[in-house]
Motif scaffolding. Structure first.
Motif, PDB file in Angstrom:
ATOM      1  N   VAL A  83      -5.186 -26.358 -16.165  1.00  0.00           N
ATOM      2  CA  VAL A  83      -5.361 -24.978 -16.507  1.00  0.00           C
ATOM      3  C   VAL A  83      -4.223 -24.332 -16.991  1.00  0.00           C
ATOM      4  O   VAL A  83      -3.273 -24.653 -16.734  1.00  0.00           O
ATOM      5  N   PRO A  84      -4.303 -23.252 -17.908  1.00  0.00           N
ATOM      6  CA  PRO A  84      -2.892 -22.587 -18.354  1.00  0.00           C
ATOM      7  C   PRO A  84      -2.247 -22.027 -17.514  1.00  0.00           C
ATOM      8  O   PRO A  84      -2.695 -21.707 -16.253  1.00  0.00           O
ATOM      9  N   LEU A  85      -0.988 -21.789 -17.598  1.00  0.00           N
ATOM     10  CA  LEU A  85      -0.032 -21.288 -16.724  1.00  0.00           C
ATOM     11  C   LEU A  85      -0.394 -19.690 -16.598  1.00  0.00           C
ATOM     12  O   LEU A  85      -1.094 -19.269 -17.784  1.00  0.00           O
ATOM     13  N   ILE A  86      -0.172 -18.871 -15.579  1.00  0.00           N
ATOM     14  CA  ILE A  86      -0.414 -17.609 -15.670  1.00  0.00           C
ATOM     15  C   ILE A  86       0.957 -16.617 -16.146  1.00  0.00           C
ATOM     16  O   ILE A  86       2.032 -16.796 -15.950  1.00  0.00           O
ATOM     17  N   ASP A  87       0.886 -15.794 -17.049  1.00  0.00           N
ATOM     18  CA  ASP A  87       1.844 -14.941 -17.731  1.00  0.00           C
ATOM     19  C   ASP A  87       2.585 -14.139 -16.622  1.00  0.00           C
ATOM     20  O   ASP A  87       1.697 -13.290 -16.079  1.00  0.00           O
ATOM     21  N   PRO A  88       3.692 -14.383 -16.061  1.00  0.00           N
ATOM     22  CA  PRO A  88       4.150 -13.702 -14.789  1.00  0.00           C
ATOM     23  C   PRO A  88       4.482 -12.311 -15.400  1.00  0.00           C
ATOM     24  O   PRO A  88       4.393 -11.361 -14.457  1.00  0.00           O
ATOM     25  N   LYS A  89       4.888 -11.896 -16.286  1.00  0.00           N
ATOM     26  CA  LYS A  89       4.920 -10.259 -16.788  1.00  0.00           C
ATOM     27  C   LYS A  89       3.609  -9.648 -16.926  1.00  0.00           C
ATOM     28  O   LYS A  89       3.766  -8.381 -16.527  1.00  0.00           O
ATOM     29  N   CYS A  90       2.935 -10.421 -17.354  1.00  0.00           N
ATOM     30  CA  CYS A  90       1.568  -9.873 -17.444  1.00  0.00           C
ATOM     31  C   CYS A  90       0.721  -9.583 -16.103  1.00  0.00           C
ATOM     32  O   CYS A  90       0.100  -8.514 -15.909  1.00  0.00           O
ATOM     33  N   LEU A  91       0.880 -10.541 -15.254  1.00  0.00           N
ATOM     34  CA  LEU A  91       0.380 -10.498 -13.951  1.00  0.00           C
ATOM     35  C   LEU A  91       1.144  -9.262 -13.145  1.00  0.00           C
ATOM     36  O   LEU A  91       0.396  -8.537 -12.563  1.00  0.00           O
ATOM     37  N   ARG A  92       2.462  -9.067 -13.248  1.00  0.00           N
ATOM     38  CA  ARG A  92       3.068  -7.950 -12.622  1.00  0.00           C
ATOM     39  C   ARG A  92       2.629  -6.741 -13.036  1.00  0.00           C
ATOM     40  O   ARG A  92       2.254  -5.563 -12.384  1.00  0.00           O
ATOM     41  N   ARG A  93       2.410  -6.681 -14.704  1.00  0.00           N
ATOM     42  CA  ARG A  93       1.750  -5.397 -15.081  1.00  0.00           C
ATOM     43  C   ARG A  93       0.536  -4.948 -14.349  1.00  0.00           C
ATOM     44  O   ARG A  93       0.147  -4.023 -14.227  1.00  0.00           O
ATOM     45  N   ILE A  94      -0.082  -5.973 -14.322  1.00  0.00           N
ATOM     46  CA  ILE A  94      -1.760  -5.590 -13.724  1.00  0.00           C
ATOM     47  C   ILE A  94      -1.558  -5.298 -12.303  1.00  0.00           C
ATOM     48  O   ILE A  94      -2.428  -4.375 -12.022  1.00  0.00           O
ATOM     49  N   CYS A  95      -0.650  -5.927 -11.666  1.00  0.00           N
ATOM     50  CA  CYS A  95      -0.591  -5.461 -10.133  1.00  0.00           C
ATOM     51  C   CYS A  95      -0.045  -4.041 -10.223  1.00  0.00           C
ATOM     52  O   CYS A  95      -0.532  -3.308  -9.402  1.00  0.00           O
ATOM     53  N   GLU A  96       0.757  -3.734 -11.095  1.00  0.00           N
ATOM     54  CA  GLU A  96       1.510  -2.424 -11.129  1.00  0.00           C
ATOM     55  C   GLU A  96       0.414  -1.309 -11.633  1.00  0.00           C
ATOM     56  O   GLU A  96       0.599  -0.017 -11.063  1.00  0.00           O
TER      57      GLU A  96
ATOM     58  N   ALA B 134       2.412  -7.816  -3.729  1.00  0.00           N
ATOM     59  CA  ALA B 134       1.002  -7.181  -4.330  1.00  0.00           C
ATOM     60  C   ALA B 134       0.207  -7.118  -3.277  1.00  0.00           C
ATOM     61  O   ALA B 134      -0.718  -8.049  -2.766  1.00  0.00           O
ATOM     62  N   LEU B 135      -0.030  -5.584  -2.533  1.00  0.00           N
ATOM     63  CA  LEU B 135      -0.381  -5.621  -1.483  1.00  0.00           C
ATOM     64  C   LEU B 135      -1.860  -4.651  -1.593  1.00  0.00           C
ATOM     65  O   LEU B 135      -1.903  -4.077  -2.612  1.00  0.00           O
ATOM     66  N   LEU B 136      -2.973  -5.099  -0.863  1.00  0.00           N
ATOM     67  CA  LEU B 136      -4.305  -4.367  -1.272  1.00  0.00           C
ATOM     68  C   LEU B 136      -4.218  -3.029  -0.698  1.00  0.00           C
ATOM     69  O   LEU B 136      -3.747  -2.758   0.731  1.00  0.00           O
ATOM     70  N   THR B 137      -4.533  -2.151  -1.258  1.00  0.00           N
ATOM     71  CA  THR B 137      -4.462  -0.664  -0.873  1.00  0.00           C
ATOM     72  C   THR B 137      -5.358  -0.523   0.498  1.00  0.00           C
ATOM     73  O   THR B 137      -6.745  -0.856   0.247  1.00  0.00           O
ATOM     74  N   GLY B 138      -4.973   0.029   1.398  1.00  0.00           N
ATOM     75  CA  GLY B 138      -5.631   0.261   2.486  1.00  0.00           C
ATOM     76  C   GLY B 138      -6.109  -0.812   3.583  1.00  0.00           C
ATOM     77  O   GLY B 138      -7.143  -0.479   4.149  1.00  0.00           O
ATOM     78  N   ARG B 139      -5.456  -1.844   3.108  1.00  0.00           N
ATOM     79  CA  ARG B 139      -5.825  -3.250   4.037  1.00  0.00           C
ATOM     80  C   ARG B 139      -4.980  -3.383   4.807  1.00  0.00           C
ATOM     81  O   ARG B 139      -3.759  -3.238   4.666  1.00  0.00           O
TER      82      ARG B 139
ATOM     83  N   ILE C  33      -4.316  -2.283  -5.902  1.00  0.00           N
ATOM     84  CA  ILE C  33      -3.120  -3.151  -5.347  1.00  0.00           C
ATOM     85  C   ILE C  33      -2.059  -1.955  -5.390  1.00  0.00           C
ATOM     86  O   ILE C  33      -1.858  -1.274  -6.409  1.00  0.00           O
ATOM     87  N   ARG C  34      -1.037  -2.296  -4.584  1.00  0.00           N
ATOM     88  CA  ARG C  34      -0.026  -1.566  -4.436  1.00  0.00           C
ATOM     89  C   ARG C  34       1.630  -2.466  -4.492  1.00  0.00           C
ATOM     90  O   ARG C  34       1.383  -3.304  -3.508  1.00  0.00           O
ATOM     91  N   VAL C  35       2.355  -2.401  -5.385  1.00  0.00           N
ATOM     92  CA  VAL C  35       3.256  -3.195  -5.667  1.00  0.00           C
ATOM     93  C   VAL C  35       4.561  -2.638  -4.761  1.00  0.00           C
ATOM     94  O   VAL C  35       4.901  -1.507  -4.780  1.00  0.00           O
ATOM     95  N   GLU C  36       5.159  -3.690  -4.174  1.00  0.00           N
ATOM     96  CA  GLU C  36       6.311  -3.245  -3.361  1.00  0.00           C
ATOM     97  C   GLU C  36       7.558  -4.141  -3.361  1.00  0.00           C
ATOM     98  O   GLU C  36       7.062  -5.314  -3.599  1.00  0.00           O
ATOM     99  N   PRO C  37       8.663  -3.523  -3.839  1.00  0.00           N
ATOM    100  CA  PRO C  37       9.711  -4.582  -4.050  1.00  0.00           C
ATOM    101  C   PRO C  37      10.282  -5.461  -3.031  1.00  0.00           C
ATOM    102  O   PRO C  37      10.319  -4.891  -1.949  1.00  0.00           O
ATOM    103  N   GLU C  38      10.622  -6.530  -3.462  1.00  0.00           N
ATOM    104  CA  GLU C  38      11.305  -7.384  -2.358  1.00  0.00           C
ATOM    105  C   GLU C  38      12.447  -7.976  -2.696  1.00  0.00           C
ATOM    106  O   GLU C  38      13.314  -7.170  -3.572  1.00  0.00           O
TER     107      GLU C  38
END
Length: 350
Positions: A147-160, A177-182, A165-170
């Motif tokens: 199956v195709p690779l996942i576009d990493p920049k697109c994935l991050r944009r979706i998470c943001e 990419a953390l689930l809100t309220g979980r 989803i709440r994105v936290e820097p590491e």
């Protein structure tokens, strides 16, 4: 105005025939995107069982793997580029990303970006496998590499941009990419803390020591290795999440001397490079001897090593300041400048 200049400025009679007015060639590949069903969202206990759970309807439904629809693909970070033979990248739907994060929560794995990239692709492969089996091929298995690779920049944009989803820097450029309220219930796979019972380690040591042939060659990555061990349904790992098994693998390498590395694979420690080095150090032999190879250059003695290293550092000094040499270059400099092979095991160290 010269005749050549006039020819350059003259527009063609049919401007639509110019290359920049032609439609871009679309890259066609089977569509692996799933239609997300809110009622089908269910966390999966382990990535090793994605295909089985997809077949049971516990992951979002998918279109057939052989569908003729075009997959939405791109090159990372460039939505309008054409790329010839470059691999296609899939842009997942936000609902697919949320579903993949759910499975990582179920596995007690913190959804780092690099892990989420793998998991979205694994979910696509599992859903394609379920679709193929539903179509009548009961033994179909769609490999992740198919199956195709996942576009990493697109994935991050979706998470943001996704509200769920709440994105936290590491560290570095990594993110989670953390689930809100979980509630967070992740296993720290890098922790040096060992809370596992002694009988687990005894069983693990006995199992890995018994492995022979191709079975002892495990994936070199902690995540992939843990997946393989779960698939083997080992009794001493029964009931443990993928995150916990990743932690066990980490401790088996870093503390327990149960696992090690050899040529990119994870292997029983007795077959690893570290063990070979230790044995060579005991007999003060270079590692190349363990591979039944004859060194091309003489081995440096302690005295030669001191003299040559001093000369290297002196030649690297600048304006009277002490010289600095990158450690990875020391052996190369011994060979190129002194025609000597520097072997730490031949000097009694591993």
């Amino acid at each position: 105005m010269s005749q050549r200049t006039m020819q350059m400025q003259r527009r063609p009679q049919d401007a639509t025939m110019m290359p920049w007015n032609q439609p871009r060639q679309q890259y066609s590949r089977p569509d692996h995107r799933r239609h997300f069903d809110e009622n089908a969202r269910s966390p999966m206990s382990s990535s090793s069982g994605l295909a089985q759970r997809a077949a049971q309807g516990q992951v979002p439904a998918t279109l057939p793997y052989t569908t003729e629809r075009n997959l939405q693909t791109s090159r990372p970070g460039n939505d309008d580029a054409t790329w010839g033979d470059k691999p296609a990248y899939c842009r997942p739907h936000p609902s697919e990303v949320v579903a993949a994060v759910e499975t990582l929560y179920a596995d007690q794995l913190k959804p780092f970006g690099r892990i989420l990239l793998k998991r979205v692709r694994e979910c696509n492969a599992a859903a394609a496998t379920a679709a193929a089996r539903t179509s009548g091929d009961s033994e179909a298995v769609v490999d992740v590499d198919a199956v195709p690779l996942i576009d990493p920049k697109c994935l991050r944009r979706i998470c943001e941009t996704c509200e769920a989803i709440r994105v936290e820097p590491e560290d570095g450029k990594e993110y989670s990419a953390l689930l809100t309220g979980r509630l967070r219930d992740f296993v720290d796979v890098s922790s040096p803390s060992d809370d596992y019972p002694p009988n687990l380690w005894a069983a693990a040591a006995a199992y890995f020591e018994s492995l022979q042939g191709p079975e002892m060659l495990l994936p070199g990555g902690r995540y992939a290795c843990a997946q393989v061990l779960i698939q083997r349904q080992l009794p001493f790992l029964a009931g443990r999440s993928l995150g916990a098994v990743c932690h066990i693998v980490q401790l088996a390498v870093s503390q327990k001397r149960i696992l090690g590395y050899l040529e990119g694979n994870m292997v029983p420690f007795g077959r690893s490079v570290d063990f070979i080095k230790e044995q060579c150090a005991v007999y003060q032999q270079p590692v190349s001897f363990a591979k039944k190879a004859v060194p091309e250059m003489p081995l440096a003695s302690w005295e030669e090593a001191r003299i040559c290293l001093w000369e290297i550092l002196c030649s690297a000094s600048v304006h009277g300041q002490p010289g600095v040499i990158t450690l990875s270059n020391v052996k190369r400099l011994f060979r190129s400048r002194f025609n000597l092979e520097l072997s730490e095991t031949a000097l009694g160290h591993s």
